[in-house]
Design an enzyme around this catalytic site. Structure first.
Site, PDB file in Angstrom:
ATOM      1  N   TRP A 104      -1.607 -31.082  42.764  1.00  0.00           N
ATOM      2  CA  TRP A 104      -1.810 -30.453  44.112  1.00  0.00           C
ATOM      3  C   TRP A 104      -0.882 -29.120  44.241  1.00  0.00           C
ATOM      4  CZ3 TRP A 104      -5.161 -32.806  46.451  1.00  0.00           C
ATOM      5  CH2 TRP A 104      -5.900 -34.207  46.280  1.00  0.00           C
ATOM      6  N   ASP A 174       4.989 -29.560  50.871  1.00  0.00           N
ATOM      7  CA  ASP A 174       3.855 -30.705  51.032  1.00  0.00           C
ATOM      8  C   ASP A 174       4.539 -32.023  50.730  1.00  0.00           C
ATOM      9  OD1 ASP A 174       1.713 -32.391  50.438  1.00  0.00           O
ATOM     10  OD2 ASP A 174       0.608 -31.314  48.892  1.00  0.00           O
ATOM     11  N   LYS A 198      -1.090 -41.671  52.834  1.00  0.00           N
ATOM     12  CA  LYS A 198      -0.192 -42.314  52.095  1.00  0.00           C
ATOM     13  C   LYS A 198       0.853 -43.080  52.530  1.00  0.00           C
ATOM     14  CE  LYS A 198      -2.287 -39.221  48.899  1.00  0.00           C
ATOM     15  NZ  LYS A 198      -2.889 -37.947  48.802  1.00  0.00           N
TER      16      LYS A 198
HETATM   17  C1  PLP Z   1      -3.256 -36.853  48.609  1.00  0.00           C
HETATM   18  C2  PLP Z   1      -2.376 -35.460  48.392  1.00  0.00           C
HETATM   19  C3  PLP Z   1      -2.898 -34.117  49.100  1.00  0.00           C
HETATM   20  C4  PLP Z   1      -4.632 -34.335  49.531  1.00  0.00           C
HETATM   21  O1  PLP Z   1      -4.638 -34.841  50.877  1.00  0.00           O
HETATM   22  P1  PLP Z   1      -6.011 -34.686  51.634  1.00  0.00           P
HETATM   23  O2  PLP Z   1      -5.509 -34.951  52.901  1.00  0.00           O
HETATM   24  O3  PLP Z   1      -6.971 -35.414  50.880  1.00  0.00           O
HETATM   25  O4  PLP Z   1      -6.610 -33.165  51.798  1.00  0.00           O
HETATM   26  C5  PLP Z   1      -2.357 -32.979  48.913  1.00  0.00           C
HETATM   27  N1  PLP Z   1      -1.188 -33.010  48.557  1.00  0.00           N
HETATM   28  C6  PLP Z   1      -0.786 -34.207  48.013  1.00  0.00           C
HETATM   29  C7  PLP Z   1       0.897 -34.303  47.431  1.00  0.00           C
HETATM   30  C8  PLP Z   1      -1.325 -35.480  48.169  1.00  0.00           C
HETATM   31  O5  PLP Z   1      -0.565 -36.565  47.644  1.00  0.00           O
END
Ligand code: PLP
Length: 363
Positions: A104, A174, A198
């Site tokens: 990511w 993030d 998540k």
């Molecule tokens: C799942 C995830 C993403 C992507 O998220 P989307 O909402 O599908 O764009 C980005 N960063 C991390 C750390 C993730 O676990």
């Protein structure tokens, strides 16, 4: 509370608290005596505005955010943030500093490069992302636009224990896969974002927490919808926000508050992940963790078996036993158990029992 028949280890969208699902079901068709569904309600109505304010208030309380931060409910996923971030925060001639701990952060780096010079402060590639180490050892040049970390690597299964001190450079994170899973000192961060799917709700909304003064940095050429300042000025209702998802995030954050807040989540997540890693480490090499012990994630527990054929059998038989979603990400293979906030200890215990039985039957 009805007993779930299965435990869901999917990486995201992921398991939600059973109480939350049942509460949403109970008020789905006739919202709190309204006579129709919240799905049908205007985002400009007093009722919905109060729901959004309640969700925001929960987030502020849980994360300890004062008025210098804005709380935004955006769309486009965490993935749009990879681009929105440099579009708003890159300063001419000042590099963006990225810590690369896998999949990511790689995607975030790719987008940032479209908007300026990127410097990689930590590169986990050489260790195949099995290692993070001590961020206190990393050097952050002070003439930078911002510094970026991904707090939990959902795919490789690593997680920061401590965050770097970046001095005067604003720290951005993030936190998609570990938001609200443990207490975090938010004062360290100038901006954090997380896709809800998540740990804090269903898919469809991205939570952004941003220091208001930072949002003023944005240049004139950034499209209106992609400016943080637009969404701050309009309380996330510049256009139609994802109303139902914001309501669901309110219910999930109610549940977090009722279960001890972030301290409570932290205790639960430590207990669950320690039990599972103990099972892996105690298996005489039958199961092998893929990340350095000190950097292991409390959210996504990744491990291998001794062959791919056995891993396939493990996934198939665990599913039949009511433990679903254990297949590792297609980019890395193996097994991944995602044990976010809403996974009860009982689910992890059931998985451990299955792992013992599988090892005995297939050793
Ligand atoms: C799942 C995830 C993403 C992507 O998220 P989307 O909402 O599908 O764009 C980005 N960063 C991390 C750390 C993730 O676990």
């Amino acid at each position: 509370m009805a007993d779930p028949k299965i435990f869901n280890f999917h990486a995201g969208p992921a398991t939600l608290p059973r109480e939350v699902i049942l509460k949403a079901q109970a008020e789905f068709a006739d919202f709190r005596g309204l006579g129709y569904s919240l799905l049908e309600e205007s985002h400009r109505s007093k009722l919905f505005i109060e729901i959004q304010q309640h969700t925001e208030q929960n987030i502020r309380e849980l994360m300890g955010l004062d008025d210098s931060y804005a709380v935004l409910f955006l769309q486009g996923g965490a993935s749009l943030q990879f681009a929105m971030l440099p579009m708003n925060l890159a300063l001419p001639g000042k590099p963006m500093l990225y810590c690369d701990t896998g999949h990511w952060s790689n995607k975030a780096i790719k987008e940032a490069k479209l908007f300026g010079d990127v410097k990689t402060v930590y590169d986990g590639k050489a260790s195949n992302y099995s290692h993070i180490g001590d961020p206190a050892d990393w050097v952050f040049p002070q003439d930078a636009s911002y510094a970026y970390v991904c707090s939990n690597n959902t795919i490789y299964g690593s997680q920061y224990r401590t965050f770097p001190d970046t001095g005067a450079v604003p720290l951005v994170a993030d936190m998609s896969s570990d938001i609200m899973s443990r207490p975090v000192d938010m004062k360290k961060f100038s901006l954090i974002f997380a896709g809800a799917q998540k740990n804090i709700g269903p898919a469809g909304v991205t939570l952004v927490v941003i220091r208001k003064d930072l949002a003023a940095r944005v240049g004139a050429k950034v499209p209106t919808m992609l400016k943080y300042s637009t969404h701050i000025e309009n309380d996330s209702a510049f256009n139609t926000p994802p109303t139902f998802t914001i309501y669901m995030m309110g219910l999930v954050t109610d549940w977090i508050k009722a279960n001890g807040g972030l301290e409570g989540m932290g205790r639960l997540n430590t207990a669950k992940s320690q039990a599972l890693y103990h099972c892996i480490d105690d298996s005489a090499g039958y199961y092998r963790g893929t990340v350095d012990a000190a950097d292991r994630s409390q959210m996504n527990v990744t491990f291998r078996l001794t062959s791919e054929a056995l891993e396939e059998k493990f996934v198939k038989e665990s599913k039949a036993a009511g433990l679903i979603g254990l297949k590792g990400h297609r980019a890395v293979g193996g097994i991944r158990a995602s044990i976010y906030n809403a996974m009860p200890l009982e689910g992890v215990e059931r998985l451990i029992d299955f792992m013992h039985a599988f090892q005995t039957a297939n050793a």
